[in-house]
Design a protein around this motif. Structure first.
Motif, mmCIF file in Angstrom:
data_model
loop_
_atom_site.group_PDB
_atom_site.id
_atom_site.type_symbol
_atom_site.label_atom_id
_atom_site.label_comp_id
_atom_site.label_asym_id
_atom_site.label_seq_id
_atom_site.Cartn_x
_atom_site.Cartn_y
_atom_site.Cartn_z
ATOM 1 N N LEU A 108 0.724 -1.210 -0.168
ATOM 2 C CA LEU A 108 -0.041 -0.064 0.027
ATOM 3 C C LEU A 108 0.772 1.354 -0.049
ATOM 4 C CD1 LEU A 108 -2.812 -1.229 2.543
ATOM 5 C CD2 LEU A 108 -2.994 -0.795 0.198
ATOM 6 N N ALA A 109 1.901 1.163 0.750
ATOM 7 C CA ALA A 109 2.842 2.292 0.622
ATOM 8 C C ALA A 109 3.350 2.658 -0.708
ATOM 9 C CB ALA A 109 3.842 2.118 1.827
ATOM 10 N N PHE A 110 4.023 1.401 -1.333
ATOM 11 C CA PHE A 110 4.483 1.677 -2.825
ATOM 12 C C PHE A 110 3.415 2.121 -3.497
ATOM 13 C CE2 PHE A 110 5.328 -0.405 -6.638
ATOM 14 C CZ PHE A 110 6.286 0.297 -7.087
ATOM 15 N N THR A 111 2.377 1.505 -3.558
ATOM 16 C CA THR A 111 1.234 2.036 -4.363
ATOM 17 C C THR A 111 0.738 3.454 -4.065
ATOM 18 O OG1 THR A 111 0.350 -0.223 -4.361
ATOM 19 C CG2 THR A 111 -1.124 1.484 -5.386
ATOM 20 N N GLY A 112 0.755 4.047 -3.022
ATOM 21 C CA GLY A 112 0.430 5.396 -2.583
ATOM 22 C C GLY A 112 1.574 6.256 -3.168
ATOM 23 N N LEU A 113 2.841 5.906 -3.169
ATOM 24 C CA LEU A 113 3.755 6.738 -3.743
ATOM 25 C C LEU A 113 3.811 6.569 -5.384
ATOM 26 C CD1 LEU A 113 6.739 5.363 -1.500
ATOM 27 C CD2 LEU A 113 5.616 7.853 -1.364
ATOM 28 N N TYR A 114 3.156 5.544 -5.849
ATOM 29 C CA TYR A 114 3.137 5.431 -7.382
ATOM 30 C C TYR A 114 2.127 6.499 -7.650
ATOM 31 C CZ TYR A 114 1.847 3.301 -11.992
ATOM 32 O OH TYR A 114 1.408 3.246 -13.137
ATOM 33 N N VAL A 115 0.965 6.401 -6.867
ATOM 34 C CA VAL A 115 -0.077 7.591 -7.118
ATOM 35 C C VAL A 115 0.410 8.762 -7.502
ATOM 36 C CG1 VAL A 115 -2.160 8.580 -6.253
ATOM 37 C CG2 VAL A 115 -2.107 6.061 -6.227
ATOM 38 N N LEU A 116 1.370 9.013 -6.624
ATOM 39 C CA LEU A 116 1.907 10.488 -6.576
ATOM 40 C C LEU A 116 2.626 10.625 -7.748
ATOM 41 C CD1 LEU A 116 3.197 11.108 -2.953
ATOM 42 C CD2 LEU A 116 1.048 11.858 -4.000
ATOM 43 N N VAL A 117 3.519 9.835 -8.113
ATOM 44 C CA VAL A 117 4.185 10.002 -9.356
ATOM 45 C C VAL A 117 3.151 10.014 -10.667
ATOM 46 C CG1 VAL A 117 5.765 8.605 -11.084
ATOM 47 C CG2 VAL A 117 6.138 8.435 -8.698
ATOM 48 N N VAL A 168 5.967 18.543 -7.015
ATOM 49 C CA VAL A 168 5.943 18.589 -5.472
ATOM 50 C C VAL A 168 5.590 17.242 -5.164
ATOM 51 C CG1 VAL A 168 4.710 19.433 -3.445
ATOM 52 C CG2 VAL A 168 5.387 20.981 -4.952
ATOM 53 N N TYR A 169 4.628 16.617 -5.801
ATOM 54 C CA TYR A 169 4.145 15.312 -5.790
ATOM 55 C C TYR A 169 5.023 14.303 -5.872
ATOM 56 C CZ TYR A 169 -1.129 16.697 -5.610
ATOM 57 O OH TYR A 169 -2.138 17.162 -5.209
ATOM 58 N N GLY A 170 6.028 14.326 -7.150
ATOM 59 C CA GLY A 170 7.107 13.755 -7.398
ATOM 60 C C GLY A 170 8.318 13.790 -6.493
ATOM 61 N N THR A 171 8.323 14.904 -5.734
ATOM 62 C CA THR A 171 9.487 15.271 -4.912
ATOM 63 C C THR A 171 8.980 14.204 -3.786
ATOM 64 O OG1 THR A 171 9.737 17.312 -5.427
ATOM 65 C CG2 THR A 171 10.770 16.763 -3.336
ATOM 66 N N VAL A 172 8.019 14.139 -3.143
ATOM 67 C CA VAL A 172 7.512 13.370 -2.116
ATOM 68 C C VAL A 172 7.481 11.780 -2.458
ATOM 69 C CG1 VAL A 172 5.668 12.799 -0.737
ATOM 70 C CG2 VAL A 172 5.877 15.129 -1.210
ATOM 71 N N ALA A 173 7.187 11.632 -3.662
ATOM 72 C CA ALA A 173 7.419 10.353 -4.098
ATOM 73 C C ALA A 173 9.022 9.693 -4.214
ATOM 74 C CB ALA A 173 6.931 9.948 -5.466
#
Length: 421
Positions: A242-251, A401-406
């Motif tokens: 879920l953590a990886f998927t959430g980061l992928y959502v931001l990308v 910004v989303y990509g930086t967080v990811a």
């Protein structure tokens, strides 16, 4: 040992492309995913026009259509969990393909405003489960045969989906222009149903359960057979996925913003010729397709998660190019970097997701693949608010910004014990 005997003992390295061609399962999955990408991408850019021109809804109401995709992760999880309990991947694949075809055909005959919204939220939510079941079936077969080139096989199969997305938008636009959007939606339904044909009577082996001895062979999936029950997967076990998927959502959230506003920016503000702006849009999938097999080779040396840190950073650079440059060169640079993003994530994302939940690969595949629906909703909302607050081109600072967080998040995951290679 004589040179002749030594030469005879040399076994040539297996080829991922040859393995895909030789296997009815892999070959069928490749063609099926191409058809899936072709049909879905043909309809996606035309839905808003269909709602506005044929059903006469406002632009604001048409924009709300994309929020119906938030049901896709729920449907994907239900399909994946069922698949992991029964082990019957291809039966669920066929069911999801039939539901998707019925949904698109029903969309073509819609005559009330509420109908596309309900069809999308209730029926088409299950259509994406077809692809996730194919990836789960391919994974099981690779595990059962202990293939040394499994990552390469998955990458080749995944490339077919990208190829479909390259052809689909052009084909859908031409069909909608010549025959109307309803015919185009029917054609999408036909493509969705046609996924079943290349699979034919292919059978998928079930991978050994986590508690089985290594090397145990799995039974082949046959009609009417029941695989042994698989252990229930709790939320705590799914947290890395879920953590990886959430980061992928931001990308991924930058994609709907880009497709919604980059063409407008190039046309209205930069006044680029149509041929130039078209070339800018077209270069990304070509770069992506070329880099996917390269990403698999590089990941074997660097690790998949570490390579994804670089991929997410490319996304930050791409959106900064869109936001801070004011010419064709900057647009091309941004799209080339974006091709690097998806060359990494499209080729490796599904593999990482399955490795983060190895005891339930169908659930992992479904959760990961349906996350694009959440990303589209997030990107659509961000783009709408960002344009009103920041304007063009500074709206692209938001996905940066989303990509930086990811990027930071994936870097942290790459150092944790949950890293998937």
């Amino acid at each position: 040992m004589s040179p002749v005997l030594a030469a005879a003992d040399v076994v040539p390295a297996p080829s991922a492309v040859r393995s895909v061609w030789d296997s009815p399962l892999y070959r069928g999955a490749t063609v099926a995913l191409f058809l899936s990408g072709l049909g879905t991408s043909a309809a996606a850019p035309q839905i808003t026009l269909f709602l506005v021109d044929d059903l006469h809804v406002s632009l604001t109401t048409a924009g709300l259509y994309y929020l119906t995709s938030v049901t896709a992760p729920v449907a994907g999880y239900l399909v994946g969990a069922r698949s992991d309990r029964t082990g019957r991947r291809l039966g669920l694949f066929r069911l999801c393909a039939v539901l998707g075809a019925l949904g698109w055909c029903a969309m073509a005959f819609a005559h009330q405003v509420w109908m596309p919204f309900v069809i999308s939220a209730v029926v088409l939510a299950f259509a994406g489960g077809a692809g996730s079941q194919l990836f789960a079936a391919v994974h099981d077969d690779l595990q059962a045969t202990a293939s040394p080139i499994g990552d390469g096989v998955v990458s080749v199969v995944r490339m077919a989906l990208t190829a479909g997305w390259i052809v689909g938008p052009v084909a859908g636009s031409l069909l909608a222009m010549t025959s109307g959007p309803r015919v185009m939606l029917m054609a999408t339904g036909v493509c969705t149903l046609a996924q079943i044909l290349p699979m034919g009577f292919a059978r998928a082996r079930s991978a050994p359960h986590a508690d089985q001895a290594a090397g145990a062979e799995a039974d082949a999936e046959v009609p009417g057979s029941q695989a042994p029950a698989r252990p229930h997967v709790g939320i705590r076990t799914m947290l890395p996925l879920l953590a990886f998927t959430g980061l992928y959502v931001l990308v991924y959230a930058g994609e709907p913003i880009k497709y919604g506003y980059l063409t407008i920016y190039m046309h209205d503000d930069l006044h680029l010729p149509t041929t130039v702006s078209g070339a800018v849009i077209a270069i990304q999938p070509l770069i992506e397709l070329a880099l996917m097999p390269v990403a698999v080779v590089v990941a074997r040396r660097t690790g998949m998660m570490r390579l994804m840190v670089l991929g997410a950073a490319f996304g930050v650079g791409a959106n900064l190019c869109f936001a801070l440059t004011a010419g064709a060169a900057g647009m091309f640079a941004g799209q080339i970097l974006m091709g690097g993003v998806w060359g990494v994530f499209a080729g490796l994302g599904i593999i990482v997701a399955q490795r983060l939940l190895p005891q339930a690969v169908a659930t992992a595949s479904a959760v990961f693949m349906s996350s694009t629906a959440i990303a589209s909703a997030l990107g659509g909302l961000t783009g709408s608010l960002g344009v009103s607050l920041l304007g063009l081109p500074h709206v692209f600072l938001a996905p940066a910004v989303y990509g930086t967080v990811a990027t930071v998040g994936i870097a942290v995951m790459s150092r944790s014990r949950h890293a998937a290679g």
